[in-house]
Design a protein around this motif. Structure first.
Motif, mmCIF file in Angstrom:
data_model
loop_
_atom_site.group_PDB
_atom_site.id
_atom_site.type_symbol
_atom_site.label_atom_id
_atom_site.label_comp_id
_atom_site.label_asym_id
_atom_site.label_seq_id
_atom_site.Cartn_x
_atom_site.Cartn_y
_atom_site.Cartn_z
ATOM 1 N N TYR A 108 0.819 -1.208 0.000
ATOM 2 C CA TYR A 108 0.000 0.000 0.000
ATOM 3 C C TYR A 108 0.852 1.255 0.000
ATOM 4 O O TYR A 108 2.070 1.212 0.211
ATOM 5 C CB TYR A 108 -0.999 0.006 1.157
ATOM 6 N N ALA A 109 0.172 2.381 -0.295
ATOM 7 C CA ALA A 109 0.771 3.716 -0.300
ATOM 8 C C ALA A 109 1.987 3.789 -1.207
ATOM 9 O O ALA A 109 3.053 4.280 -0.818
ATOM 10 C CB ALA A 109 1.127 4.148 1.120
ATOM 11 N N ALA A 110 1.840 3.320 -2.429
ATOM 12 C CA ALA A 110 2.916 3.424 -3.413
ATOM 13 C C ALA A 110 2.956 4.837 -3.995
ATOM 14 O O ALA A 110 1.958 5.557 -4.012
ATOM 15 C CB ALA A 110 2.702 2.402 -4.534
ATOM 16 N N SER A 111 4.129 5.225 -4.502
ATOM 17 C CA SER A 111 4.255 6.483 -5.239
ATOM 18 C C SER A 111 4.834 6.182 -6.611
ATOM 19 O O SER A 111 5.643 5.266 -6.779
ATOM 20 C CB SER A 111 5.137 7.489 -4.490
ATOM 21 N N ILE A 112 4.398 6.935 -7.603
ATOM 22 C CA ILE A 112 4.783 6.691 -8.990
ATOM 23 C C ILE A 112 5.439 7.935 -9.575
ATOM 24 O O ILE A 112 5.010 9.060 -9.308
ATOM 25 C CB ILE A 112 3.561 6.257 -9.832
ATOM 26 N N ARG A 113 6.497 7.727 -10.354
ATOM 27 C CA ARG A 113 7.184 8.804 -11.055
ATOM 28 C C ARG A 113 7.651 8.300 -12.415
ATOM 29 O O ARG A 113 7.713 7.097 -12.661
ATOM 30 C CB ARG A 113 8.385 9.328 -10.250
ATOM 31 N N HIS A 114 7.981 9.238 -13.305
ATOM 32 C CA HIS A 114 8.461 8.911 -14.648
ATOM 33 C C HIS A 114 9.665 9.795 -14.951
ATOM 34 O O HIS A 114 9.636 10.999 -14.712
ATOM 35 C CB HIS A 114 7.348 9.159 -15.680
ATOM 36 N N HIS A 115 10.731 9.165 -15.454
ATOM 37 C CA HIS A 115 11.926 9.931 -15.788
ATOM 38 C C HIS A 115 12.679 9.241 -16.911
ATOM 39 O O HIS A 115 12.927 8.030 -16.854
ATOM 40 C CB HIS A 115 12.850 10.063 -14.559
ATOM 41 N N ASP A 116 13.012 10.023 -17.936
ATOM 42 C CA ASP A 116 13.866 9.541 -19.023
ATOM 43 C C ASP A 116 13.335 8.247 -19.639
ATOM 44 O O ASP A 116 14.086 7.300 -19.895
ATOM 45 C CB ASP A 116 15.290 9.347 -18.518
ATOM 46 N N GLY A 117 12.017 8.195 -19.861
ATOM 47 C CA GLY A 117 11.415 7.054 -20.533
ATOM 48 C C GLY A 117 11.116 5.856 -19.667
ATOM 49 O O GLY A 117 10.699 4.810 -20.174
ATOM 50 N N VAL A 118 11.302 5.985 -18.353
ATOM 51 C CA VAL A 118 11.090 4.860 -17.445
ATOM 52 C C VAL A 118 10.098 5.263 -16.353
ATOM 53 O O VAL A 118 10.188 6.353 -15.784
ATOM 54 C CB VAL A 118 12.410 4.392 -16.801
#
Length: 523
Positions: A108-118
């Motif tokens: 639970y309580a995951a965080s999501i990010r995107h950087h340089d195509g990933v």
């Protein structure tokens, strides 16, 4: 009577369950506005990012398998299921429902990010160390590395220069720690306490115009705080924001930017037995502070507002299913990991086949297949072939959660069958089952079971039909309850189950599941 073609039978079932639309809730009003919540279902601990024109929403799934759900939208209002990150829960034998299972824990309580195509996701399974998942596509495949510590409610943040960080704080205290990650985000290189915010958890970090903004939930007051600083190491200044308790909108979330440069907020709020839902809100800026709501009505999430982005078609997460696909739809999740030898979509194409697992109540039974209840009130109907039910099998349909009410087919000696209605309450001393109806004799091999969940009145009921048209309620009403201490920490769900203290060769074949609104005349 022989089984009719699937397309015909599913269409009949839909018409019988709901003469009109099959939508239980529609946030998009079709006139350029939307209503909150955007999803009238249990999608807790939200984190939302934008990548180009696409928004991605990650939410808690606890010990549901597959785990960590991600949804996709082009306008923050119309959402569809995109994927699950974790195909099968790992790292704890209790995820296989051993020793009573691991209810209220898990992912639970995951965080999501995107950087340089990933894409990157940070999550800390309860009792384990923090994981960083990564994938080039939102649909995976996802791989992960494990850090050397457990960061509670980890807020992953990638700065403009590509440096990665995690901010973490635990609500029982509020000490905020900044973890610096190495170049490929696989290890912690430094740790520093950067702030103290009493009771803070559920952190999110966003950067705008040189300011770092730290959003925190304060569980003991069901409120949100916003902190800002010119540096991740502080000093931080903090202001109160919206709250569930004072009905201004929620208490855990953050903000996300729009393609046109505007901003919208997303926030979770506790909504009783349906669970914890997500609101979205316009955000405007006053002296470089984000303020929920509009300039005319600041400080609260609006019940209805202009959509963030116009022109996108209506969309909603999948619900109804005819089980014709070779894989389960994304709307389905097992309670804990399934025993894959006891279910199949291929043994009888067009049907979900469940074979009983060893248990004497639904709380301890593996291979209970669930999907989220939908508000404000919904009716689920399953069409079954019960010809394979064996002696001692208890296989049926109902609710699952703090209160699990199941209307099941009971296999009796001599190839006889009866209906039984049981209500299982998850208590501190373990599950307690009350038999409401012991044995209603039934003949034939076709059966329809119905489950109603009214999240306005907080009550449910179950019933059956031998022809899909004439219905008989069984067992009376039962309460719909949310309890994070003894329940599942989730909203009430629809559930298909099949168990037997001494499982044999029996089986339940599920032809279809349909979901429709529960109208006022049906309640």
């Amino acid at each position: 009577m022989a089984w009719m073609p699937k397309a015909i039978t599913l269409g009949l079932a839909l018409m019988q369950a709901a003469p009109g639309s099959a939508q239980v809730w529609r946030s998009d009003q079709g006139d350029g506005t939307y209503r909150n919540p955007v999803l009238f279902a249990d999608y807790p601990d939200p984190d939302i990012i934008r990548v180009g024109r696409d928004f991605y929403f990650v939410s808690t799934t606890f010990v549901d398998s597959p785990g960590i759900v991600i949804l996709h939208s082009r306008d923050l209002v119309n959402w569809q299921l995109a994927t699950h990150v974790v195909p099968r829960l790992d790292g704890n034998p209790k995820y296989d429902l051993r020793d009573g299972g691991d209810y209220r824990h898990g992912f639970y309580a995951a965080s999501i990010r995107h950087h340089d195509g990933v894409f990157y996701i940070a999550v800390t399974p309860v009792g384990q160390k923090t994981r960083i998942y990564r994938a080039r596509s939102i649909t995976g495949p996802w791989t992960y590395t494990v850090l050397d510590r457990a960061a509670f409610d980890p807020a992953l943040f990638i700065d403009d220069d590509g440096k990665g960080y995690i901010i973490t704080s635990v609500g029982t205290d509020g000490t905020t720690t900044l973890l610096t990650l190495n170049a490929d985000y696989t290890a912690v290189t430094a740790s520093k306490v950067v702030y103290y915010n009493k009771g803070a958890e559920g952190s999110h970090v966003v950067k705008r115009n040189g300011w770092y903004y730290l959003f925190n939930a304060i569980p003991n007051t069901l409120s949100m705080t916003i902190s800002r600083s010119r540096s991740l190491t502080g000093p931080w200044e903090t202001r109160p924001s919206i709250s569930t308790r004072d009905r201004t909108g929620g208490h855990q979330g953050a903000i996300v930017d729009l393609p046109d440069g505007g901003w919208f907020g997303f926030v979770m709020y506790d909504a009783g037995p349906i669970g914890r839902m997500t609101n979205i809100s316009p955000v405007h800026w006053v002296d470089d502070w984000p303020v929920w709501g509009t300039a005319d009505a600041p400080g609260r999430v609006p019940e209805r507002a202009r959509k963030p982005i116009d022109g996108q078609p209506f969309a909603e997460p999948a619900t109804s299913d005819d089980f014709n696909a070779p894989r389960l739809g994304l709307q389905w999740q097992w309670n804990h990991n399934p025993d894959d030898s006891r279910w199949s979509l291929t043994e009888r194409p067009g049907f979900l086949r469940l074979r009983p697992t060893g248990a004497d109540n639904v709380w301890l039974a593996r291979n209970t297949l669930t999907q989220k209840g939908q508000g404000p009130a919904g009716r689920g109907v399953v069409r079954l072939d019960i010809s394979g039910i064996g002696e001692g099998d208890v296989c049926g349909f109902g609710t699952f959660g703090k209160i699990s009410a199941q209307l099941s087919v009971l296999g009796l000696p001599g190839n006889r069958r009866a209906l039984t209605m049981r209500v299982t309450d998850a208590t501190v001393d373990g599950p307690r089952t009350q038999v409401r109806e012991a044995a209603i004799p039934i003949a034939g091999t076709r059966l329809w079971l119905r489950t109603d969940m009214d999240f306005v009145g907080h009550v449910g009921r179950v019933g059956y039909s031998l022809d899909g048209q004439r219905w008989q309620d069984v067992g009376g009403t039962f309460p719909l309850v949310y309890d994070w201490r003894t329940g599942t920490f989730q909203g009430q769900k629809f559930a298909l189950s099949c168990f037997n203290p001494r499982p044999g060769a029996g089986r339940l074949d599920v032809d279809s599941f349909t979901l429709a609104p529960l109208t006022g005349t049906d309640r």
